[in-house]
Design an enzyme around this catalytic site. Structure first.
Site, PDB file in Angstrom:
ATOM      1  N   ASP A 432       0.840  -1.205   0.000  1.00 13.29           N
ATOM      2  CA  ASP A 432       0.000   0.000   0.000  1.00 13.29           C
ATOM      3  C   ASP A 432       0.873   1.252   0.000  1.00 13.29           C
ATOM      4  OD1 ASP A 432       0.780  -1.003   2.452  1.00 13.29           O
ATOM      5  OD2 ASP A 432      -0.986  -0.333   3.549  1.00 13.29           O
ATOM      6  N   ASP A 460       1.244  -1.480 -13.657  1.00 12.18           N
ATOM      7  CA  ASP A 460       0.279  -0.656 -14.388  1.00 12.18           C
ATOM      8  C   ASP A 460       0.298   0.776 -13.858  1.00 12.18           C
ATOM      9  OD1 ASP A 460      -0.484  -2.738 -15.979  1.00 12.18           O
ATOM     10  OD2 ASP A 460      -2.629  -2.562 -15.560  1.00 12.18           O
TER      11      ASP A 460
END
Ligand code: NAD
Length: 573
Positions: A432, A460
């Site tokens: 995260d 991505d």
């Protein structure tokens, strides 16, 4: 086709769409399945030595002629055996010859042996190849599949024989023998360049290195970008003394439409036998509602598993020419140059148990398993340490060790390996936080190593820093065997067929193929430079367009890169 030995691998592939399901028998057959609804067979042709080279062309000619009169087409693959193979690679029956022979519908063998090799030790005599071949094909078990013809011609069939066809052939032998074209002869290629297909294709330009590349265009924009990358690869290679032999095979939705499965066995075989695989993209709306095992994405996961490509390298570099295409502020994006090393064949995408079931309350429950064995972590970590070592020497391992047991083991193993790489500075980060840091301060990263799912997402995200997903290549590597090279984008069905796709990610994947897959760094550099030159010259596809640059389509961008490949002047970054 009659009268000429076609070395099928040198033929330009035709669109798979033109092949009917029934005619989908194997790669070479597909490649020849241009328009006619004829029966087709692949014949392995082994001329061998001495008169073998004289009689086989005659037999091939007759075969073609007799076949054409009965609605049968042949695809011929010429393979070395006997003395010619000894001279070429030092063994009388090369592994590649055996593999291709087994894959064919039938074998046509000339003859082996010549005084030149008479004094060789037994295992290096040409005749040994014949014994090995017969044993491998188990033709002794099926004597009816072995018949001798005049002039020492042998016809052997590893699988089945169209017996009714044999009299036709015999008849043709008596009536239709005429002047034949000389078949492609094997030229001496160096031992080190021996690989599947390279031998067969050593018919032109002796002295050049040759590689076989399996092309998997796939769906959507895949075929558009792969055909451009293929041209660039060919051109860059030719300038560096490298030749390619391309095999185009179906995968994903294209394969589903053709044969009902997303990854045909034939595609797997061709990919495994090649030196490297270049993939476009798979997927599209049309197949979105298919059952899970019949979705195009399944083909992608399967080919990665089949090739055992466990290490996925995804560079994300912000080119100075494209800083303004980044979604981040110039000062944040400028100079970003990182590499995500993603584990590709393990973790939650493959872990068992998985599924959707109904629990005791009657409610549906979906579940997957994140699982990593120590050896899986070690091997990807090693790739990452090695990669970091060749870059700026910094490695950040990303996990979720505060929550997941699989991540706890991940961190433990990566930490343990660090002592073997004292020149690499290792750090750890929770996923995260990594997602946040990538947009806050991406320049802090050099090399990132992470598991399958985190790598999928983070790479991505990193792509957006560079301006467009259409710019990012990737390489997937195994311990040994061919690598899989593909852009990280999908099939972009929203722009497919409109000449809007950015081909640069695939072109740069071709450069990675040369560099990481074949070790052809000079040719790779030509491609990388050519991309920069095209960008320096202001050419942009829609996804990276900004005011003041020239908007071009997929094809024109490809042409600009092609033009630049010839340029000897290294591009300034
Ligand atoms: P996508 O990458 O296909 O497209 C996302 C967006 O980026 C779209 O707006 C698209 O137009 C754009 N884009 C992608 N590549 C581009 C390029 N080269 N040039 C310009 N713009 C480009 O992802 P998606 O829309 O989530 O998925 C579409 C299909 O692709 C789905 O079926 C999905 O399963 C499949 N997919 C395949 C792969 C793969 O083959 N490796 C990867 C991701 C998604």
């Amino acid at each position: 086709m009659a009268g000429v030995i076609h070395v099928s691998s040198t033929q330009i592939p035709v669109a798979f769409m033109s092949a009917t399901k029934q005619s989908f028998r194997r790669a070479s057959v597909i490649r020849c399945a241009a328009n006619t609804p004829k029966k087709r067979y692949t014949i392995a042709v082994l001329p061998g030595d001495g008169v073998g080279n004289e009689v086989i062309p005659v037999a091939v000619d007759v075969l073609c002629l007799a076949g054409s009169l009965e609605g049968i087409d042949f695809s011929f693959e010429e393979l070395p055996i006997g003395g010619v193979a000894l001279d070429l690679v030092g063994v009388p029956l090369p592994k590649e010859t055996l593999i291709r022979a087994k894959q064919s519908d039938a074998l046509l063998l000339g003859a082996v042996g010549w005084p030149k090799w008479d004094n060789n030790p037994k295992h290096l005599k040409p005749i040994t190849a014949l014994l090995q071949l017969r044993a491998a094909l188990q033709v002794f078990d099926e004597p009816s599949f072995f018949c001798e013809y005049p002039f020492d011609l042998r016809f052997q069939n590893p699988k089945k024989t169209n017996q009714s066809f044999l009299p036709e052939m015999a008849a043709a032998l008596q009536t239709n023998i005429r002047t034949v074209k000389v078949p492609a002869t094997f030229r001496a290629v160096s031992k080190q360049s021996l690989a599947p297909f390279r031998v067969r294709c050593a018919v032109a330009s002796p002295g050049k290195k040759r590689y076989t590349i399996t092309l998997l265009p796939g769906d959507g924009i895949g075929p558009e970008v792969v055909s451009i990358a293929k041209n660039v690869l060919q051109q860059a290679g030719s300038l560096e003394g490298v030749e390619f032999n391309f095999h185009e095979m179906p995968i994903g939705g294209a394969a589903l439409d053709l044969v009902g499965v997303p990854l045909p066995e034939e595609t797997i075989s061709a990919a495994k036998e090649s030196d490297a695989v270049l993939l476009g993209a798979i997927g599209g709306y049309k197949w979105d509602n298919n059952e899970k095992h019949l979705r195009p994405e399944k083909g992608l996961l399967q080919i990665r598993a089949a090739l055992k490509v466990f290490a996925n390298l995804r560079p994300a570099t912000v080119l100075p020419q494209l800083v303004d295409a980044s979604t981040l502020k110039r000062e944040v994006a400028e100079g970003v140059d990182l590499m995500v090393v993603r584990e590709l064949t393990g973790g939650i995408y493959f872990g068992e148990p998985r599924g959707i079931k109904t629990n005791e309350n009657g409610e549906e429950v979906g579940f997957n398993t994140e699982v990593y064995a120590a050896h899986e972590i070690d091997r990807i970590a090693r790739v990452a340490f090695e990669t970091a070592r060749k870059r700026r020497g910094k490695l950040c391992s990303v996990d979720k060790a505060n929550v997941l047991e699989a991540s706890i083991l991940w961190r433990k193993r990566v930490t343990a390996l660090a002592s073997e790489y004292p020149d690499v500075e290792l750090s750890h980060m929770y996923v995260d936080n990594a997602a946040m840091q990538l947009v806050r301060d991406p320049k802090q990263f050099d090399t990132i190593v992470t598991n399958n799912i985190f790598g999928d997402i983070l790479s991505d995200e990193a792509s957006m820093i560079t301006g467009s997903i259409g710019m990012l290549p990737s390489a997937s590597l195994s311990d040994s065997g061919p690598g899989l090279f593909e852009p990280i984008h999908g099939s972009a069905p929203d722009i497919a067929g409109q000449d809007k796709a950015n081909p640069l990610a695939t072109i740069l994947s071709a450069a990675m193929l040369l560099k990481y897959g074949l070790g052809e760094e000079k040719a790779a550099k030509r491609i990388e430079d050519a991309v920069l030159v095209a960008l320096n010259n202001g050419f942009r596809t829609g996804d990276i367009y900004s005011a003041g640059t020239k908007l071009v389509g997929c094809k024109e961008m490809g042409e600009e890169v092609l033009k630049s490949v010839d340029s000897q002047v290294p591009a300034s970054v």
